[in-house]
Design a protein around this motif. Sequence first.
Motif, PDB file in Angstrom:
ATOM      1  N   THR A   6     -28.359  26.369  44.983  1.00 30.36           N
ATOM      2  CA  THR A   6     -28.852  26.034  46.311  1.00 30.36           C
ATOM      3  C   THR A   6     -29.585  27.224  46.899  1.00 30.36           C
ATOM      4  OG1 THR A   6     -28.282  25.043  48.447  1.00 30.36           O
ATOM      5  CG2 THR A   6     -26.794  26.730  47.619  1.00 30.36           C
ATOM      6  N   ARG A   7     -30.459  26.934  47.811  1.00 26.41           N
ATOM      7  CA  ARG A   7     -31.125  27.923  48.661  1.00 26.41           C
ATOM      8  C   ARG A   7     -30.968  27.388  50.073  1.00 26.41           C
ATOM      9  NH1 ARG A   7     -35.480  30.738  45.414  1.00 26.41           N
ATOM     10  NH2 ARG A   7     -36.300  31.516  47.363  1.00 26.41           N
ATOM     11  N   ARG A   8     -30.377  28.199  50.923  1.00 25.09           N
ATOM     12  CA  ARG A   8     -30.133  27.765  52.299  1.00 25.09           C
ATOM     13  C   ARG A   8     -30.657  28.821  53.256  1.00 25.09           C
ATOM     14  NH1 ARG A   8     -26.281  23.696  52.457  1.00 25.09           N
ATOM     15  NH2 ARG A   8     -25.643  24.162  54.578  1.00 25.09           N
ATOM     16  N   ARG A   9     -31.359  28.379  54.249  1.00 28.59           N
ATOM     17  CA  ARG A   9     -31.753  29.268  55.334  1.00 28.59           C
ATOM     18  C   ARG A   9     -30.638  29.209  56.365  1.00 28.59           C
ATOM     19  NH1 ARG A   9     -37.526  29.578  58.276  1.00 28.59           N
ATOM     20  NH2 ARG A   9     -37.929  30.768  56.399  1.00 28.59           N
ATOM     21  N   VAL A  10     -30.108  30.373  56.723  1.00 29.58           N
ATOM     22  CA  VAL A  10     -29.005  30.429  57.677  1.00 29.58           C
ATOM     23  C   VAL A  10     -29.377  31.336  58.851  1.00 29.58           C
ATOM     24  CG1 VAL A  10     -27.232  29.920  55.951  1.00 29.58           C
ATOM     25  CG2 VAL A  10     -27.804  32.285  56.448  1.00 29.58           C
ATOM     26  N   ARG A  11     -28.751  31.091  59.957  1.00 30.52           N
ATOM     27  CA  ARG A  11     -29.025  31.841  61.183  1.00 30.52           C
ATOM     28  C   ARG A  11     -28.094  33.046  61.304  1.00 30.52           C
ATOM     29  NH1 ARG A  11     -29.946  26.904  65.437  1.00 30.52           N
ATOM     30  NH2 ARG A  11     -31.705  26.008  64.322  1.00 30.52           N
ATOM     31  N   HIS A  12     -28.064  33.830  60.234  1.00 31.29           N
ATOM     32  CA  HIS A  12     -27.301  35.068  60.195  1.00 31.29           C
ATOM     33  C   HIS A  12     -28.102  36.061  59.373  1.00 31.29           C
ATOM     34  CE1 HIS A  12     -23.854  33.036  61.926  1.00 31.29           C
ATOM     35  NE2 HIS A  12     -24.040  32.064  61.051  1.00 31.29           N
ATOM     36  N   SER A  13     -27.926  37.339  59.655  1.00 34.45           N
ATOM     37  CA  SER A  13     -28.690  38.349  58.919  1.00 34.45           C
ATOM     38  C   SER A  13     -28.241  38.401  57.459  1.00 34.45           C
ATOM     39  CB  SER A  13     -28.500  39.722  59.566  1.00 34.45           C
ATOM     40  OG  SER A  13     -27.218  40.236  59.282  1.00 34.45           O
ATOM     41  N   ALA A  14     -29.131  38.898  56.602  1.00 38.64           N
ATOM     42  CA  ALA A  14     -28.813  39.046  55.184  1.00 38.64           C
ATOM     43  C   ALA A  14     -27.628  40.006  55.007  1.00 38.64           C
ATOM     44  CB  ALA A  14     -30.038  39.537  54.415  1.00 38.64           C
ATOM     45  N   ALA A  15     -27.593  41.088  55.789  1.00 41.74           N
ATOM     46  CA  ALA A  15     -26.494  42.053  55.684  1.00 41.74           C
ATOM     47  C   ALA A  15     -25.163  41.410  56.090  1.00 41.74           C
ATOM     48  CB  ALA A  15     -26.785  43.279  56.547  1.00 41.74           C
ATOM     49  N   ASP A  16     -25.172  40.599  57.149  1.00 40.56           N
ATOM     50  CA  ASP A  16     -23.949  39.921  57.573  1.00 40.56           C
ATOM     51  C   ASP A  16     -23.468  38.939  56.517  1.00 40.56           C
ATOM     52  OD1 ASP A  16     -23.807  41.301  59.960  1.00 40.56           O
ATOM     53  OD2 ASP A  16     -24.511  39.630  61.199  1.00 40.56           O
ATOM     54  N   ILE A 100     -35.174  37.154  56.330  1.00 38.59           N
ATOM     55  CA  ILE A 100     -36.381  36.529  56.871  1.00 38.59           C
ATOM     56  C   ILE A 100     -36.793  37.291  58.121  1.00 38.59           C
ATOM     57  CG2 ILE A 100     -37.305  34.429  57.924  1.00 38.59           C
ATOM     58  CD1 ILE A 100     -35.471  32.908  55.903  1.00 38.59           C
ATOM     59  N   ASP A 101     -35.821  37.590  58.959  1.00 40.75           N
ATOM     60  CA  ASP A 101     -35.992  38.484  60.107  1.00 40.75           C
ATOM     61  C   ASP A 101     -34.625  39.082  60.397  1.00 40.75           C
ATOM     62  OD1 ASP A 101     -34.549  36.615  61.736  1.00 40.75           O
ATOM     63  OD2 ASP A 101     -36.398  35.581  62.262  1.00 40.75           O
TER      64      ASP A 101
END
Length: 168
Positions: A6-16, A100-101
């Motif tokens: 899967t590939r999911r865009r999530v509303r959390h930072s990559a580091a978190d 992503i940001d």
Amino acid sequence: MREFKTRRRVRHSAADMFALVADVERYPEFVPLCESLKVRDRKQEGDTETVIASMTVAYKVFRETFTSRVTLDRPNLRILVEYIDGPFKRMANRWTFHAIDESTCEVEFYLGYELRSRTLQMVVGGVFDAAFSRFAQAFERRADAVYGRGGRSAVAGAGQAGFRREGN
């Protein structure tokens, strides 16, 4: 071999998200079928940490423990899980986190496995498939609980892709 990607865009930072997945001791609190997890060894080599952990998965009367080597590659935001011992013929798991940001990332998840016993595959294969297909969602829900829904600063319109099963 059964595979889930899967590939999911999530509303959390990559580091978190990396930190959340790297916190293996917390898995029994939210990972499907995970009854317990014991860290057997932990080594730091530069920016990479290696953890040897044994996880017990349970469903009704079924209970199995397997041991894996977890490589936490913090600079590259990757986690590699290599099977060492247990009921699998083979098992591999990878997580990759792409920023992503500051407050959004894309999480790539891969899990491939084959149980050692055909009988075990027939008895619990469907249960494993159902649980593994919910892994990414479990981590996303955990991130919402730990970091707040929508991350530390919510990003409007972040979409998500679902799991797809591949192989037999």
